[in-house]
Design an enzyme around this catalytic site. Structure first.
Site, PDB file in Angstrom:
ATOM      1  N   GLY A  63       5.989   8.990 -19.512  1.00  0.00           N
ATOM      2  CA  GLY A  63       5.866   8.811 -18.069  1.00  0.00           C
ATOM      3  C   GLY A  63       6.895   7.845 -17.517  1.00  0.00           C
ATOM      4  O   GLY A  63       7.280   6.869 -18.177  1.00  0.00           O
ATOM      5  N   ALA A  64       7.330   8.109 -16.290  1.00  0.00           N
ATOM      6  CA  ALA A  64       8.330   7.261 -15.645  1.00  0.00           C
ATOM      7  C   ALA A  64       7.840   5.820 -15.525  1.00  0.00           C
ATOM      8  O   ALA A  64       8.622   4.873 -15.663  1.00  0.00           O
ATOM      9  CB  ALA A  64       8.660   7.820 -14.264  1.00  0.00           C
ATOM     10  N   ASP A  65       6.545   5.632 -15.267  1.00  0.00           N
ATOM     11  CA  ASP A  65       6.004   4.282 -15.116  1.00  0.00           C
ATOM     12  C   ASP A  65       6.122   3.487 -16.413  1.00  0.00           C
ATOM     13  O   ASP A  65       6.415   2.287 -16.405  1.00  0.00           O
ATOM     14  CB  ASP A  65       4.551   4.344 -14.651  1.00  0.00           C
ATOM     15  CG  ASP A  65       3.658   5.185 -15.563  1.00  0.00           C
ATOM     16  OD1 ASP A  65       4.171   6.087 -16.253  1.00  0.00           O
ATOM     17  OD2 ASP A  65       2.434   4.952 -15.569  1.00  0.00           O
ATOM     18  N   THR A  82     -28.879  -5.116 -14.631  1.00  0.00           N
ATOM     19  CA  THR A  82     -28.019  -3.939 -14.741  1.00  0.00           C
ATOM     20  C   THR A  82     -26.562  -4.205 -14.403  1.00  0.00           C
ATOM     21  O   THR A  82     -25.657  -3.828 -15.149  1.00  0.00           O
ATOM     22  CB  THR A  82     -28.561  -2.815 -13.831  1.00  0.00           C
ATOM     23  OG1 THR A  82     -29.882  -2.473 -14.260  1.00  0.00           O
ATOM     24  CG2 THR A  82     -27.672  -1.585 -13.915  1.00  0.00           C
ATOM     25  N   THR A 106      -3.679   5.913  -8.646  1.00  0.00           N
ATOM     26  CA  THR A 106      -4.618   5.293  -7.709  1.00  0.00           C
ATOM     27  C   THR A 106      -3.918   4.772  -6.458  1.00  0.00           C
ATOM     28  O   THR A 106      -4.360   5.027  -5.341  1.00  0.00           O
ATOM     29  CB  THR A 106      -5.379   4.139  -8.387  1.00  0.00           C
ATOM     30  OG1 THR A 106      -6.043   4.631  -9.551  1.00  0.00           O
ATOM     31  CG2 THR A 106      -6.407   3.539  -7.436  1.00  0.00           C
ATOM     32  N   ASN A 107      -2.819   4.050  -6.642  1.00  0.00           N
ATOM     33  CA  ASN A 107      -2.097   3.448  -5.521  1.00  0.00           C
ATOM     34  C   ASN A 107      -0.604   3.735  -5.590  1.00  0.00           C
ATOM     35  O   ASN A 107      -0.057   3.972  -6.666  1.00  0.00           O
ATOM     36  CB  ASN A 107      -2.282   1.923  -5.506  1.00  0.00           C
ATOM     37  CG  ASN A 107      -3.707   1.506  -5.221  1.00  0.00           C
ATOM     38  OD1 ASN A 107      -4.305   1.950  -4.252  1.00  0.00           O
ATOM     39  ND2 ASN A 107      -4.247   0.648  -6.067  1.00  0.00           N
ATOM     40  N   ILE A 108       0.042   3.686  -4.430  1.00  0.00           N
ATOM     41  CA  ILE A 108       1.497   3.658  -4.347  1.00  0.00           C
ATOM     42  C   ILE A 108       1.876   2.226  -4.014  1.00  0.00           C
ATOM     43  O   ILE A 108       1.459   1.683  -2.984  1.00  0.00           O
ATOM     44  CB  ILE A 108       2.045   4.611  -3.273  1.00  0.00           C
ATOM     45  CG1 ILE A 108       1.560   6.045  -3.523  1.00  0.00           C
ATOM     46  CG2 ILE A 108       3.573   4.568  -3.262  1.00  0.00           C
ATOM     47  CD1 ILE A 108       1.969   7.022  -2.424  1.00  0.00           C
ATOM     48  N   GLY A 147       1.524   5.585  -8.520  1.00  0.00           N
ATOM     49  CA  GLY A 147       0.527   5.684  -9.569  1.00  0.00           C
ATOM     50  C   GLY A 147      -0.600   6.619  -9.167  1.00  0.00           C
ATOM     51  O   GLY A 147      -0.657   7.115  -8.040  1.00  0.00           O
TER      52      GLY A 147
END
Length: 260
Positions: free
Chosen positions: A107-109, A184, A10-12, A8
């Site tokens: 996309g493959a994902d 905040t 962000t991460n594998i 991905g």
């Protein structure tokens, strides 16, 4: 055993399956540049740390939305695990028919999620993946992918807040105690989480309305999917390992196809 790999933005994410049983999972960051040797050593070490001998890995499969890591990752698999991975792409046997104008753009994902969603829960089904982007993908009762919606993920929205505004800090993404924030950090958390819940509910409602598929099942996956699915009745099931399961299913289908 087989090693399934979801690359991905962000991460594998890695998963090890012994037949249809998920034995272990582990992750590494996608955005750090690595050589094939670095990937290979890290993968072998992570397997070992999870009580898996790399010599027991008989095959592998990769779904990737990050092309520039693939050369090093494929070489690492070949050199260190002696495995030539199956790469999800055009021509891969999935069991899903893509009924869109440009099937190669999907996309493959997303395809992997749809395969697992349809196999496990049937159709019609709407599969949500709360990753770097938030995606909503619709598959019919007879296994046709007919529509997809793509929205900014919660992390993208959060990053825009603290990077593009001078005084807003980087925060943990979680549901605050109340939407009526008094300072905040909780005000940012309220906007991000409740904003995503509202978006999710509206998109699901609109998909059902325009498709006429009011009986479709809604299944979510992805890292932040749990936060959202716990807060809305619009999502029926949260399945954290849906993508890994889809990779296993596609691997098995293609392995059987080669035997014929």
């Amino acid at each position: 055993m087989i090693l399934v790999i979801d690359v991905g933005n962000t991460n594998i994410t890695f998963g090890v399956y012994d037949k249809d049983k998920l034995v272990t999972t582990f992750r590494m960051t996608t955005k750090i540049p690595r050589t094939s040797d670095e990937y290979g050593i890290l993968i072998k070490d992570m397997l070992l740390n999870n009580q898996v001998d790399a010599a027991d890995i008989e095959g592998s499969i990769i779904a990737s939305v990050v092309p520039n890591v693939m050369h090093a990752l494929e070489n690492a698999m070949a050199r260190y695990l002696h495995s030539k991975p199956l790469i999800i792409g055009p021509g891969t046997r999935t069991g899903i028919r893509i009924d869109t104008e440009n099937p190669r753009e999907i996309g493959a994902d997303r395809i992997v999620d749809l395969v697992a969603g349809y196999e496990k829960y049937g159709g019609p089904i709407l599969v949500l993946d709360f990753g770097t982007a938030t995606t909503y993908d619709l598959i019919t009762e007879d296994g046709r992918f007919i529509a997809g919606i793509t929205a900014p993920g919660i992390r993208i929205s959060a990053k825009a807040l603290w990077e593009d505004t001078a005084k807003l800090p980087e925060i943990e993404i979680k549901k605050p105690g109340s939407i009526l924030a008094g300072e905040t950090i909780s005000s940012m958390q309220a906007g991000l989480v409740y904003g995503q819940i509202g978006q999710t509910e509206y998109i699901i409602e609109q998909v059902k309305k325009e498709s006429g598929l009011h009986n479709l099942r809604v299944v979510a996956t992805g890292g932040l999917g749990r936060i959202i699915s716990d807060e809305t009745d619009a999502i029926e099931i949260y399945d954290p390992f849906l993508t890994l399961e889809g990779l296993r299913l596609i691997y098995e289908r293609n392995k059987k196809g080669k035997r014929k």
